[in-house]
Design a protein around this motif. Sequence first.
Motif, PDB file in Angstrom:
ATOM      1  N   THR A   1      25.872  56.184  25.733  1.00 39.47           N
ATOM      2  CA  THR A   1      27.032  56.739  25.024  1.00 39.47           C
ATOM      3  C   THR A   1      28.006  57.196  25.756  1.00 39.47           C
ATOM      4  O   THR A   1      27.785  57.981  26.748  1.00 39.47           O
ATOM      5  N   ARG A   2      29.238  57.147  25.190  1.00 41.88           N
ATOM      6  CA  ARG A   2      30.541  57.918  25.783  1.00 41.88           C
ATOM      7  C   ARG A   2      30.660  59.161  25.182  1.00 41.88           C
ATOM      8  O   ARG A   2      30.858  59.328  23.978  1.00 41.88           O
TER       9      ARG A   2
ATOM     10  N   ALA B 209      18.279  64.283  30.829  1.00 40.30           N
ATOM     11  CA  ALA B 209      18.929  62.969  30.714  1.00 40.30           C
ATOM     12  C   ALA B 209      19.671  62.497  31.942  1.00 40.30           C
ATOM     13  O   ALA B 209      19.895  63.339  32.916  1.00 40.30           O
ATOM     14  N   ARG B 210      19.917  61.142  31.822  1.00 36.17           N
ATOM     15  CA  ARG B 210      20.719  60.401  32.942  1.00 36.17           C
ATOM     16  C   ARG B 210      22.282  60.704  32.464  1.00 36.17           C
ATOM     17  O   ARG B 210      22.526  60.019  31.326  1.00 36.17           O
ATOM     18  N   VAL B 211      23.156  61.137  33.372  1.00 32.07           N
ATOM     19  CA  VAL B 211      24.453  61.345  32.945  1.00 32.07           C
ATOM     20  C   VAL B 211      25.409  60.392  33.994  1.00 32.07           C
ATOM     21  O   VAL B 211      24.999  60.474  35.179  1.00 32.07           O
TER      22      VAL B 211
ATOM     23  N   TYR C 265      29.307  60.083  30.437  1.00 30.72           N
ATOM     24  CA  TYR C 265      28.246  58.971  29.895  1.00 30.72           C
ATOM     25  C   TYR C 265      26.938  59.489  29.674  1.00 30.72           C
ATOM     26  O   TYR C 265      26.523  60.084  30.805  1.00 30.72           O
ATOM     27  N   VAL C 266      26.353  59.418  28.702  1.00 31.09           N
ATOM     28  CA  VAL C 266      24.802  59.884  28.806  1.00 31.09           C
ATOM     29  C   VAL C 266      23.965  58.720  28.115  1.00 31.09           C
ATOM     30  O   VAL C 266      24.340  58.205  27.164  1.00 31.09           O
ATOM     31  N   GLU C 267      23.047  58.480  28.837  1.00 29.44           N
ATOM     32  CA  GLU C 267      21.965  57.485  28.645  1.00 29.44           C
ATOM     33  C   GLU C 267      21.262  57.637  27.247  1.00 29.44           C
ATOM     34  O   GLU C 267      21.214  58.986  26.943  1.00 29.44           O
ATOM     35  N   LYS C 268      21.041  56.833  26.222  1.00 28.24           N
ATOM     36  CA  LYS C 268      20.429  57.165  25.234  1.00 28.24           C
ATOM     37  C   LYS C 268      18.894  57.735  25.202  1.00 28.24           C
ATOM     38  O   LYS C 268      18.549  58.129  24.093  1.00 28.24           O
TER      39      LYS C 268
END
Length: 274
Positions: free
Chosen positions: A7-8, A41-43, A98-101
Amino acid sequence: MTESKYTRQTVTEVRQWVPGKLFSLRVTRDPAFVFKAGQFARVGLPESNTPGAEPTLWRAYSMVSGPLDNELEFYSIVVPEGPFSPRLAALKPGDPLYVEKTPYGFLTIDRFATQPSTAQSGAYSDLWLLASGTGLSAYLSILRDPATWTTFRRIILVHGVRTAQELAYRQEIEGWSDLPEFAGIYRADPRKLIYLPIATRETLPGVPQARLTTLIQDGRLESLVGERLDPAHAKVMLCGNPAMLADARKLLGERGFAPGRRGVPGNLAVENYW
């Protein structure tokens, strides 16, 4: 990576702890992003600054924020020649991140077999959170989860750095006892949270100038904290640079601490973090 996997989000705040070296940032949080305290999280960022460019560079960062917080917060060191962290540090409020869900990681308190602490009966667990550098990140999330405070009799947070200015979040941690949401906890037990900042290149008041592993080895860590590293009651998390983790894991292993295996809960959890 397809768009459906991330998601942005929007940067809301950037804080420079040590200019050019240590910083943290807050971003909006997608309501559907659910994580456990201690996970990461993966950003992502695009390789170019072209407006609308898709994110292609991705890095893992532990959440500093708690699982109930409205925003996500990340804490990082700047790798001067790196392709990612200098650009992350240069973001400003309003910029996209941006962040992975999907959250990742297993440095969570459910790694341990615990029960509500009843020290009077001898059935209790103390949580030792031992960190070097930015390894503090995951522990801040864990400490912002109410479940942590009800699961353990006592929580010991030890943060090892080189100089005092690298003790990010120190003022916040030391001020928790004055906050209304913590007032009842500290009234019931003023030693519920024991916070020990240490530095290797600077002497802090009442704390020896020494490495965390040295303090474990010679027993001074237990003396400073006023609690025993007893594998019968202590649950230990290690998070930091690989060299510290290797040495600390060996020292703790000699005392009877071990990670869980084959469905058997252990009393030690380890995660590499720079």
